[in-house]
Design an enzyme around this catalytic site. Sequence first.
Site, PDB file in Angstrom:
ATOM      1  CG  HIS A  54      -3.956   4.487  -5.495  1.00  0.00           C
ATOM      2  ND1 HIS A  54      -5.273   4.884  -5.659  1.00  0.00           N
ATOM      3  CD2 HIS A  54      -3.656   4.712  -4.194  1.00  0.00           C
ATOM      4  CE1 HIS A  54      -5.736   5.341  -4.498  1.00  0.00           C
ATOM      5  NE2 HIS A  54      -4.776   5.233  -3.592  1.00  0.00           N
ATOM      6  CG  ASN A 127      -9.019   7.698  -2.174  1.00  0.00           C
ATOM      7  OD1 ASN A 127      -8.313   7.334  -3.107  1.00  0.00           O
ATOM      8  ND2 ASN A 127      -8.727   7.428  -0.912  1.00  0.00           N
ATOM      9  CE1 TYR A 341      -0.402   8.893  -2.940  1.00  0.00           C
ATOM     10  CE2 TYR A 341      -0.046   8.472  -0.607  1.00  0.00           C
ATOM     11  CZ  TYR A 341      -0.823   8.357  -1.736  1.00  0.00           C
ATOM     12  OH  TYR A 341      -2.021   7.695  -1.677  1.00  0.00           O
TER      13      TYR A 341
END
Length: 487
Positions: A54, A127, A341
């Site tokens: 990303h 997404n 993350y």
Amino acid sequence: MSQPPITTASGIPVADNQNSMTAGPRGPVLLQDFHLIEKLQHFNRERIPERVVHAKGSGAYGTFTVTNDITQYTKARLFAEVGKQTETFLRFSTVGGEKGSADTERDPRGFAVRFYTEEGNWDLVGNNTPVFFIKDGIKFPDFIHTQKRDPQTNLKSPTAMFDFWSRTPESLHQVTTLFSSRGTPDGYRHMHGFGSHTYSLINAAGERVYVKWHFLTQQGIRNLSAAEATRIAGSDPDYAQRDLFNAIAKGDFPRWDVKLQVATEADLAAWEARTGWNPFDLTKVWPHKDFPLIPVGVLELNRNPLNYHAEVEQAALSPANVVPGMGYSPDKMLQSRLFAYHDAQLYRVGTNHQHLPVNAPRCPFHNQQRDGAMAIANGGAAVNYDPVQAAGSNPQGMGHGEPALPQSGAAGRYDARGKEDDYTQAGDLFRLMPKDEQQNLFDNLAGPLSQVSAEIIERQLGHFDLADRAYGAGVRAALKARGVNVG
């Protein structure tokens, strides 16, 4: 509006921002020219590491407005009443490309939403597809390596991609989505968003339901053909960024209807017994006929960032950020992302990345975390520890108050691959496509497949056949049209 006088980062006025300090008109340059040295030092350091995935993204602020009452499912205050608004930030992105890649490449699109609630930040990091290529986070680094550059040639490798996919039948559902027309959406405004994973909601009575989140574009789905996407990549690689920014700047605010699917643990157990599908498997969807969409609210984007680096590049979202009234699920991919993350942001942005304005909660916050780089909100004179309560904790009804999540079985590494159905849902998706969309799928797949070995082609064709014989036959015909000899 006139600009203030130039100063150093420490606020010291700069006499001359045009000429270095030298020994005589022709130099050499003096080391004592701190303004020159500071400028060069900062210039050398003005890029933070790009995201491994990303990397290229666009962002905007907006609002979420509750339109329907879901308080029977959750005590989260942002849903407390119809009409309530919560400030949001949304980052769109491509997945596999670098920061300089084109917005129109065939790739999933990130759809990561932050809700700045009165109980802290809720990050729904999803997404534009409701499923993913793999079901266990231990394979995520392997998968992403196939989407990046070959370690010898430094080129993107169709061989690596399809070697991995052809050995990973669980990927077929997402591969079918990726190589359909939805693999090249027309900008970010004309695509849906999904939480993708299964999450949970907890109500005031402590009852848990499992949910999937959906963001359905009010602008309508619009996709680019493969030829259009390639043309735009050459003429305007920042196409999606430009489209989003300009639309918001002129007041054409994009909106999405926010909906969710809801199921109790008993509902999912009955569904799994009937279908054989694990409801927490990220490569599967919950069919709408079994779990209808329930309207929740509307998300609107209505404000562009003023500083891309500060507000988009340094935005640091994590699916671990859920507020009271929300929880997780046994989804193996989600469990891995809950760690990965936040850890990525600690490395990429810094230990105190939550202090940056785009990441900071809008509500008061307090903890014993101290010091480290960029310690902007560092606790002041408050003590930096919380003592143990010798008599035992005495919860005051605040915080998550999350009910226990049932667990079963002995700890170990369990592999159900080869026993699970990786084909029915991919076939169902294929059969939903109109004939022209099916042909686009065949042609889009034939392009990269024509560049790989016969062994990989045959292995991948076998998966298409198991999803639907017409699926495999169509890809074979498209390969033959490209001069590839297939059985």
